[in-house]
Design an enzyme around this catalytic site. Structure first.
Site, PDB file in Angstrom:
ATOM      1  N   THR A   1      37.005  49.942  40.888  1.00 26.87           N
ATOM      2  CA  THR A   1      36.599  49.041  39.423  1.00 26.87           C
ATOM      3  C   THR A   1      35.282  49.404  38.896  1.00 26.87           C
ATOM      4  OG1 THR A   1      37.891  47.344  40.546  1.00 26.87           O
ATOM      5  CG2 THR A   1      36.499  46.833  38.780  1.00 26.87           C
TER       6      THR A   1
ATOM      7  N   ASP B   1      44.718  51.592  35.636  1.00 29.14           N
ATOM      8  CA  ASP B   1      44.319  51.026  36.743  1.00 29.14           C
ATOM      9  C   ASP B   1      45.424  50.891  37.628  1.00 29.14           C
ATOM     10  OD1 ASP B   1      42.578  50.323  38.831  1.00 29.14           O
ATOM     11  OD2 ASP B   1      42.320  48.240  38.309  1.00 29.14           O
ATOM     12  N   GLU B   2      45.199  51.281  39.241  1.00 23.80           N
ATOM     13  CA  GLU B   2      46.283  51.120  40.092  1.00 23.80           C
ATOM     14  C   GLU B   2      47.677  51.830  39.698  1.00 23.80           C
ATOM     15  OE1 GLU B   2      45.783  49.840  42.687  1.00 23.80           O
ATOM     16  OE2 GLU B   2      44.299  48.063  42.544  1.00 23.80           O
TER      17      GLU B   2
ATOM     18  N   GLN C   1      48.311  53.391  48.884  1.00 19.23           N
ATOM     19  CA  GLN C   1      48.573  51.806  48.670  1.00 19.23           C
ATOM     20  C   GLN C   1      49.691  51.416  47.804  1.00 19.23           C
ATOM     21  OE1 GLN C   1      44.786  49.537  48.659  1.00 19.23           O
ATOM     22  NE2 GLN C   1      43.825  51.500  48.286  1.00 19.23           N
TER      23      GLN C   1
ATOM     24  N   ARG D   1      42.137  45.872  54.892  1.00 22.27           N
ATOM     25  CA  ARG D   1      41.434  44.758  54.120  1.00 22.27           C
ATOM     26  C   ARG D   1      40.431  43.948  54.942  1.00 22.27           C
ATOM     27  NH1 ARG D   1      42.339  45.693  49.943  1.00 22.27           N
ATOM     28  NH2 ARG D   1      42.946  47.858  50.640  1.00 22.27           N
TER      29      ARG D   1
END
Length: 761
Positions: free
Chosen positions: A34, A225-226, A256, A611
């Site tokens: 980010t 993004d992503e 991911q 995580r």
């Protein structure tokens, strides 16, 4: 050097300063993607690119707002407000508003949400005189949504032989017709649903060259993004918009990619280098989040996937603790283990509640952890979901049980009098309520004593008889036996079982988990080792006390987080528990048939592991209740992929209450004399009675078709051994067999459709 570039590592800076041509930023977990994306936007604007010529697409409004805020902070002005930053749906809706007339829509077209769409589908199903229990709106909606995300309109849907075969296989051949009516109904109403915002954007760019040229000229720089989460429609739109300048920057991590069930395809990011000749690839491999141990484990796990972009995460963070691998006897023991571990860490290392997250594969797993946390007075919050006991299907089932125990319970009666549908509509119910008010009696007294001519009296009479039949079981059967009868004879379980959508399967699993909870309640001994009051009333009282505890109004500010791994993506916590690591649960049983599905499950595990910032626990249970039977489990194959050098193995035995030396005793000890969790687990294991011997199944055990089983047959069960079928009851889809397994296990009631039984003779 401008201040906004300060603090970037070498690879981050290369990505930020790249100006012309396609760019793929492979951003590993915790690598600061980010920061890179927002700094890149600021750098472009600082070097003369107009904000109106930049398009940045995200998947959440929160991410979009954060990006704008960071760009404004980096530039020190309000120019970032002119950026086209937002989710795919919000940005495309904005464009479609100004171009709607080209597609025949008004500029103020309505956007239908999912519930609106399902309501329209339900009305169409009724108009076509189809059975809405078979053509469930949720199922049909999901089929139409998947088609749109794959850029298939209703004409193409009708002409695709493979799609037609699939619909025929599920005995729903008229979905194509519903799709056509639905498309025309929305168009007539001047409305688009969420999927249309992508589909109509694609049609705008393909059918109107002037619109395509306009937006190709408008957006000189495009950032996504992503990118690993994009579907086919999003991929095609991005490719068209960026075709003129090819200044496309995608940020993502193939490791991911975990949303294939939503239509996302990992191939979009894997093939990006093939789509553009001069693509620049920058890999962000430095992790700023986790310890070396956690990073090493994550690298080893994902290395087992064949289809991936090679990368190796590394970190300058400390080495960190080993991963705790915990094996428990049952899922309820797993819940107690996690709650105990949280309390111990809070006392030893002063962690706050909000520093912990419990991650699981499916929402139905939350129950045992919720119960254990409540017993320990540990506040918690479910992320991306609602409490187990607040889920509709669970509340519906409990409403039946509460009405059986107390027929004066008007709210629960109203909730289930026509669920599943039995012909008692709102008009009839309103008349009943009016009569009850006029006579000043309960609703149950009205429906029990009145024929109510012209108000569906036959259906009401059948409902009353059904509830009374359940009440006759209260005095002679335990909570599970009564609940099982209610689930079977009310039609509730069958109704959920018939829904084969993703959501339907989840609801069905939740009701089965509730039955498992009741089963465990009836089989748990009291402190003297004898079975106590196992009535339905006793169970409901326990559940009421468990779920109605008043929580502190600030609990959300400092609470343990419980969520599925899918919902945890993008989040991070100092301490993470990855639970339920068992074969057929994680990886899920449905993922074991092809490599692509299995690799996505492994990516899901990778996401769960990454995580964690400081400490990580992985746990599994040797057994858990499924469909009313205790099922023996094998540890997940993914556990074997963790390097042994990074694992600290522990074991906790079964216990129904804190044993001497357990948590209650720990609270009275001085801090420096606290026993370790391992010692506590060993002590619990020593005090637990040894489990009963488990039957060793016949070599090459293969379950037989239940339809061929009959009274008098001898069958083999993988756990209970050989038994004789005494009785078989129920319909085709819910046959219940009473089987005598002899002195070892006695008589069991087993649902033949789900049990694995081999016919011996």
């Amino acid at each position: 050097m401008q201040n906004y570039l300060a603090g970037l590592n070498e690879q981050q800076r290369i990505a930020v300063e790249h100006r012309e041509g396609p760019l793929m930023i492979v951003a590993g977990a915790g690598s600061g993607k980010t920061k890179v994306l927002t700094t890149r936007i600021a750098h472009l604007m600082k070097n003369g690119v107009d904000a109106f010529n930049i398009l940045a697409l995200t998947f959440t409004n929160k991410a979009a707002a954060e990006m704008k805020e960071r760009v404004e902070k980096a530039l020190g002005n309000n120019e970032a407000r002119n950026l086209f930053i937002g989710t795919f749906h919000s940005v495309f809706a904005r464009i479609l508003r100004s171009e709607a007339t080209k597609l025949g829509y008004p500029s103020n077209f309505t956007i239908y949400d999912t519930d609106d769409a399902k309501a329209i589908i339900k009305s169409i199903v009724n108009d076509l005189n189809l059975d809405d229990k078979h053509y469930k709106p949720a199922f049909v909606y999901n089929r139409i949504s998947a088609a749109k995300n794959n850029l298939i309109d209703y004409v193409m849907y009708k002409q695709d032989s493979q799609i037609q075969l699939e619909d025929a296989r599920t005995s729903r051949p008229q979905i194509a017709e519903i799709y056509e009516y639905y498309t025309k109904r929305c168009f007539k109403n001047g409305a688009m649903d969420f999927d249309d915002l992508l589909f109509k954007m694609y049609q705008l760019l393909t059918h109107f060259p002037d619109a395509l040229a306009k937006y190709q000229g408008r957006f000189h720089y495009i950032m996504i993004d992503e990118y690993q989460d994009t579907n086919i429609a999003q991929y095609q739109i991005i490719k068209m918009l960026g075709a003129r300048n090819e200044n496309i920057c995608v940020v993502g991590d193939d490791a991911q990619s975990i949303y294939s069930f939503r239509g996302a395809t990992v191939q979009n990011i894997l093939q990006f280098q093939d789509d553009y000749e001069d693509v620049k690839v920058v890999k962000l491999e430095q992790n700023y989040r986790s310890t070396k141990t956690i990073i090493n484990v994550a690298n080893q796990i994902i290395s087992n996937n064949k289809h991936q972009i090679p990368k190796e995460l590394w970190t300058d963070n400390k080495g960190g603790e080993k991963i705790i691998l915990a094996r428990t006897l049952t899922d309820n023991d797993e819940g107690r283990f996690v709650a105990d571990a949280i309390k111990e860490q809070q006392m030893r290392n002063h962690y706050a509640n909000k520093d912990f997250a419990i991650l699981y594969r499916t929402n139905s797993q939350s129950r045992s952890f919720e119960e254990s946390l409540r017993r320990m007075n540990i506040p918690y919050k479910l992320v991306g979901g609602i409490s187990f006991y607040q889920r509709k299907e669970v509340k519906d089932f409990l409403a039946y049980l509460r009405l059986v125990v107390n027929t004066q319970d008007e709210e629960n009666l109203k909730r289930i009098i026509n669920y599943p549908a039995r012909g008692i509509g709102k008009t009839t119910l309103d008349k009943i309520l009016v009569k009850a008010n006029e006579l000043n009696v309960t609703v149950w007294q009205v429906i029990e004593n009145s024929e109510l001519p012209g108000m569906g009296s036959s259906a009401i009479g059948n409902f009353v008889m059904m509830i009374k039949s359940f009440q006759t079981l209260l005095e002679k059967q335990n909570a599970y036996e009564v609940a099982f009868a209610v689930g079977k004879n009310s039609g509730l379980v069958q109704d959920l079982y018939n829904d084969k959508s993703v959501e339907g399967l989840a609801r069905y699993e939740n009701v089965q988990e509730l039955l498992n909870s009741i089963k465990e309640f009836t089989e748990t001994p009291d402190e003297e080792g004898e079975l106590v009051d196992k009535s339905l009333g006793s169970y409901l009282q326990q559940i009421t006390l468990l779920t109605d505890i008043d929580q502190d109004k600030n609990a959300d500010a400092d609470a343990v987080k419980l969520c599925t791994i899918h919902a945890a993506k993008g989040l991070e916590y100092p301490c993470v528990f990855v639970v339920g690591m068992e074969e057929n649960l994680f990886p899920s049983q449905m993922s074991l048939y092809d490599r692509e599905s299995l690799e996505e499950e492994r990516r899901l595990f990778y996401v769960a592991v990454t995580r964690a910032k400081e400490r990580l626990w992985i746990s599994y249970a040797n057994s858990r209740y499924r469909f009313g039977s205790l099922v023996q489990n094998d540890a997940s194959r993914f556990i074997e992929e963790i390097p042994a050098a990074h694992i600290d193995r522990t074991y906790t035995g079964a216990s129904n209450r804190p044993a001497p030396g357990g948590y209650n005793t720990m609270m009275n000890q001085s801090f420096d004399k606290l026993p370790s969790l391992q010692k506590l687990a060993d002590k619990l294991a020593q005090k637990s009675a040894p489990p009963p011997p488990v039957h060793q199944p016949t070599i090459n055990f293969t379950a037989d078709d239940a339809s061929g089983m009959a009274v008098g047959m001898t069958v083999e069960h993988q756990k209970f051994g050989l038994g004789k079928i005494l009785t078989i009851e129920g319909g085709v889809n819910n046959k219940i067999a009473a089987i005598d397994f002899g002195a070892g296990h006695g008589q069991k009631k087993i649902m033949l459709n789900f049990a694995k039984l081999r016919i011996v003779k």
